[in-house]
Design a protein around this motif. Structure first.
Motif, short mmCIF file in Angstrom:
data_model
loop_
_atom_site.label_atom_id
_atom_site.label_comp_id
_atom_site.label_asym_id
_atom_site.label_seq_id
_atom_site.Cartn_x
_atom_site.Cartn_y
_atom_site.Cartn_z
N LEU A 146 18.39 -4.83 -33.49
CA LEU A 146 19.79 -5.21 -33.40
C LEU A 146 20.74 -4.10 -33.85
O LEU A 146 21.93 -4.33 -34.04
N GLY A 147 20.22 -2.89 -34.02
CA GLY A 147 21.02 -1.81 -34.60
C GLY A 147 21.58 -0.85 -33.58
O GLY A 147 21.49 -1.05 -32.37
N PRO A 148 22.14 0.26 -34.08
CA PRO A 148 22.74 1.27 -33.19
C PRO A 148 21.68 1.99 -32.38
O PRO A 148 20.55 2.15 -32.80
N GLN A 149 22.09 2.42 -31.20
CA GLN A 149 21.20 3.17 -30.31
C GLN A 149 21.27 4.67 -30.64
O GLN A 149 22.27 5.15 -31.16
N PRO A 150 20.22 5.45 -30.36
CA PRO A 150 18.98 4.98 -29.73
C PRO A 150 18.09 4.22 -30.71
O PRO A 150 18.09 4.51 -31.91
N ALA A 151 17.36 3.26 -30.19
CA ALA A 151 16.48 2.47 -31.03
C ALA A 151 15.34 3.33 -31.55
O ALA A 151 14.85 4.22 -30.86
N PRO A 152 14.90 3.09 -32.78
CA PRO A 152 13.73 3.81 -33.30
C PRO A 152 12.45 3.31 -32.64
O PRO A 152 12.48 2.35 -31.86
N ALA A 153 11.35 3.94 -32.97
CA ALA A 153 10.05 3.46 -32.49
C ALA A 153 9.67 2.19 -33.23
O ALA A 153 10.04 1.99 -34.39
N LEU A 154 8.96 1.31 -32.54
CA LEU A 154 8.42 0.12 -33.18
C LEU A 154 7.20 0.53 -34.00
O LEU A 154 6.20 0.98 -33.44
N PRO A 155 7.25 0.40 -35.33
CA PRO A 155 6.14 0.87 -36.16
C PRO A 155 4.85 0.08 -35.91
O PRO A 155 4.88 -1.15 -35.87
N ARG A 156 3.76 0.79 -35.81
CA ARG A 156 2.47 0.17 -35.56
C ARG A 156 1.75 -0.05 -36.90
O ARG A 156 0.78 0.63 -37.24
N TRP A 157 2.28 -1.00 -37.67
CA TRP A 157 1.66 -1.33 -38.96
C TRP A 157 0.24 -1.83 -38.73
O TRP A 157 -0.06 -2.51 -37.74
N ASP A 158 -0.63 -1.50 -39.67
CA ASP A 158 -2.07 -1.63 -39.43
C ASP A 158 -2.55 -3.02 -39.04
O ASP A 158 -3.37 -3.16 -38.13
N LEU A 159 -2.06 -4.06 -39.68
CA LEU A 159 -2.59 -5.39 -39.36
C LEU A 159 -2.22 -5.83 -37.95
O LEU A 159 -2.93 -6.66 -37.36
N PHE A 160 -1.17 -5.28 -37.38
CA PHE A 160 -0.79 -5.65 -36.01
C PHE A 160 -1.73 -5.05 -34.97
O PHE A 160 -1.83 -5.57 -33.85
N VAL A 161 -2.37 -3.95 -35.31
CA VAL A 161 -3.17 -3.22 -34.30
C VAL A 161 -4.63 -3.06 -34.70
O VAL A 161 -5.40 -2.44 -33.97
N TRP A 162 -5.03 -3.61 -35.84
CA TRP A 162 -6.41 -3.43 -36.30
C TRP A 162 -7.39 -4.06 -35.32
O TRP A 162 -7.24 -5.21 -34.90
N PHE A 166 8.61 -2.01 -47.18
CA PHE A 166 10.04 -2.18 -47.02
C PHE A 166 10.40 -2.40 -45.54
O PHE A 166 9.79 -1.79 -44.67
N PRO A 167 11.38 -3.28 -45.17
CA PRO A 167 12.26 -3.97 -46.11
C PRO A 167 11.81 -5.36 -46.54
O PRO A 167 12.21 -5.83 -47.59
N PHE A 168 10.94 -6.06 -45.76
CA PHE A 168 10.67 -7.45 -46.12
C PHE A 168 9.23 -7.89 -45.82
O PHE A 168 8.96 -9.06 -45.61
N PHE A 169 8.28 -6.93 -45.80
CA PHE A 169 6.87 -7.26 -45.63
C PHE A 169 6.17 -7.27 -46.98
O PHE A 169 6.47 -6.46 -47.85
N THR A 170 5.19 -8.14 -47.10
CA THR A 170 4.22 -8.09 -48.19
C THR A 170 2.83 -8.13 -47.57
O THR A 170 2.58 -8.93 -46.66
N ASN A 196 10.74 3.88 -43.77
CA ASN A 196 10.05 3.11 -42.73
C ASN A 196 10.85 3.02 -41.43
O ASN A 196 10.66 2.09 -40.64
N PHE A 197 11.75 3.98 -41.23
CA PHE A 197 12.48 4.11 -39.97
C PHE A 197 11.82 5.25 -39.21
O PHE A 197 11.86 6.39 -39.64
N TYR A 198 11.18 4.94 -38.09
CA TYR A 198 10.35 5.91 -37.38
C TYR A 198 10.98 6.27 -36.04
O TYR A 198 11.16 5.40 -35.18
#
Length: 449
Positions: free
Chosen positions: A133-149, A254-258, A373-375
């Motif tokens: 929902l932020g300003p363009q250009p959009a950053p990359a969608l981070p591939r956090w480990d549990l999403f792609v393991w 950061f910002p809201f994952f555990t 964590n902005f990639y």
């Protein structure tokens, strides 16, 4: 204790607020993708904005403003087209960019109009739909480990909690709450239900470990990392612990994952606290059950979702599983807790650091800098806990985390999950595999003697 101004700064998430501007620098999970298989058009509220998420007939995802430009009809009732979403009233067609590309029954049905719906980019990863929902250009969608393991079973638990996101997230900065919220309160609830003796007799019940975490606390520690915060508790035998030891607590991303549990373990989880608006939180339990090398996890066509209940058929709170206990104490603080009235103690050291880090990252955005964590480009996998798993060492200190086939799931939200039977079978296979390995090792050692 915070000032009223700082409390506002850290908790408000709407457009043009300091906290809201920070949140708009991240890809935010807004729904399980499998929900769109059930209903391809869904109302979504995130960061105080009312939107409609849809999947059109070509499979393209869109996230647009919720009101048609023509007569303000709510587009949650829209009709997916081959390339976009049509208003059900007069058929105006909007694409994923919010542009009206067709107006049936108008003199120039394909004539362009300048106005556009609000529109945000969306992507799917690991069975979740993410929005930026932020300003363009959009950053990359981070591939956090549990999403792609790889080689793992997944399921997604969702829950709406009627309070500000930060008091949900501060739970991760509070290692010692476990002794009471998940120990003594758990015991109290089970005693009221007449089930405590049964639970106490089960060696794998989480109650035993939780009660133990409150005994012999020497001090807490908390440190900033590249991706968030690491923290834990140091115990002293002199103060009543079984020995002198350090217990690491869940990892803050950061910002809201555990992250609870190690990546690649038979059970690990992201708890994600998404701000719906200032007084509501979309809580996601992203649960992953990984198989070690040598064991094959079953394939899933899609990642299923579920909503663990918080109340029984009589409206009474359900409090005999961990997530429900957490949710109770989060919204029991009120819609937005008054942090000017707090009286913090030594066990709140990680919470103080968590708030300080949040304030610092808000400041970076205010200065025109990227927060952590902005990639701009994402690696193939990002380890929020620091590193890849080492399968030469035990990944679980608490072995009950891989005993779902023996009943451990009863203690938490997993018991409601649609993938539960698959997980039980996987844990059974892991136990058989590890037993066979141990037997082979013992046979080798006895033969060498």
């Amino acid at each position: 204790m915070l000032t009223a101004a700082m409390n506002e700064r850290l908790t408000r998430v709407g457009p043009d607020t300091p906290g809201g501007e920070l949140m708009r620098r991240y890809w935010i999970p807004i729904a399980p993708y499998s929900q769109l298989d059930e209903n391809p058009v869904r109302k979504v509220r995130v960061l105080g904005e009312d939107l409609v998420l849809y999947k059109d007939k070509s499979g393209t995802l869109g996230l647009v403003g919720d009101r048609c430009l023509h007569r303000n009809v709510d587009l949650q009732f829209g009709i997916p087209d081959q390339c976009g979403l049509r208003c059900p009233y007069h058929g105006w067609l909007f694409n994923e960019g919010g542009k009206c590309v067709e107006r049936p029954m108008e003199a120039t049905p394909r004539g362009e109009i300048k106005q556009k719906l609000k529109a945000y980019p969306v992507q799917e990863l690991g069975g979740l739909v993410f929005a930026y929902l932020g300003p363009q250009p959009a950053p990359a969608l981070p591939r956090w480990d549990l999403f792609v393991w790889p080689n793992a079973i997944r399921q997604i638990g969702i829950m709406t909690i009627n309070c500000n996101w930060l008091q949900c997230h501060e739970n991760t900065g509070d290692p010692t709450h476990s002794a009471w919220a998940h120990g003594h309160m758990f015991q109290y609830v089970l005693e009221q239900q007449g089930r405590y003796e049964e639970a106490a007799a089960r060696a794998e019940h989480t109650l035993h470990t939780r009660l133990k975490t409150g005994i012999g606390i020497k001090e807490l520690y908390a440190n900033e990392t590249e991706t968030g915060i690491s923290k834990g508790v140091r115990y002293s035998q002199e103060l009543g612990a079984d020995s002198d030891y350090t217990r690491e607590h869940s990892t803050v991303i950061f910002p809201f994952f555990t992250q609870t549990g190690k990546t690649g373990a038979p059970r690990s989880e992201y708890q994600i606290r998404v701000p719906i608006d200032d007084t509501h939180t979309y809580h996601i339990c992203y649960q992953v059950y990984a198989a070690p090398p040598g064991v094959e996890a079953p394939q899933q066509d899609s990642v299923p979702w579920y909503e663990p209940p918080r109340h029984d058929e009589n409206g009474k709170p359900i409090l005999d599983y961990v997530l429900a206990q957490d949710a109770l104490v989060w919204d029991a603080q009120g819609a937005i807790t008054d942090r000017t009235a707090e009286l913090l103690g030594r066990t709140d050291i990680p919470i103080v650091l968590l708030r300080r880090q949040l304030d610092q990252q808000i400041g970076r955005v205010e200065e025109g800098l990227d927060p952590i964590n902005f990639y701009r480009e994402s690696p193939d996998i990002i380890y929020g806990s620091g590193s890849a798993p080492d399968y030469s060492k035990p990944l679980l200190k608490h072995n009950f985390r891989k005993l779902y086939h023996r009943g451990f799931f009863n203690d938490d939200a997993d018991r409601y999950g649609p993938a539960l039977e698959l997980v039980k079978d996987l844990h059974r296979k892991i136990e058989e595999f590890e037993t066979a390995q141990q037997n082979a090792l013992e046979k080798t050692e006895s033969g060498s003697n």
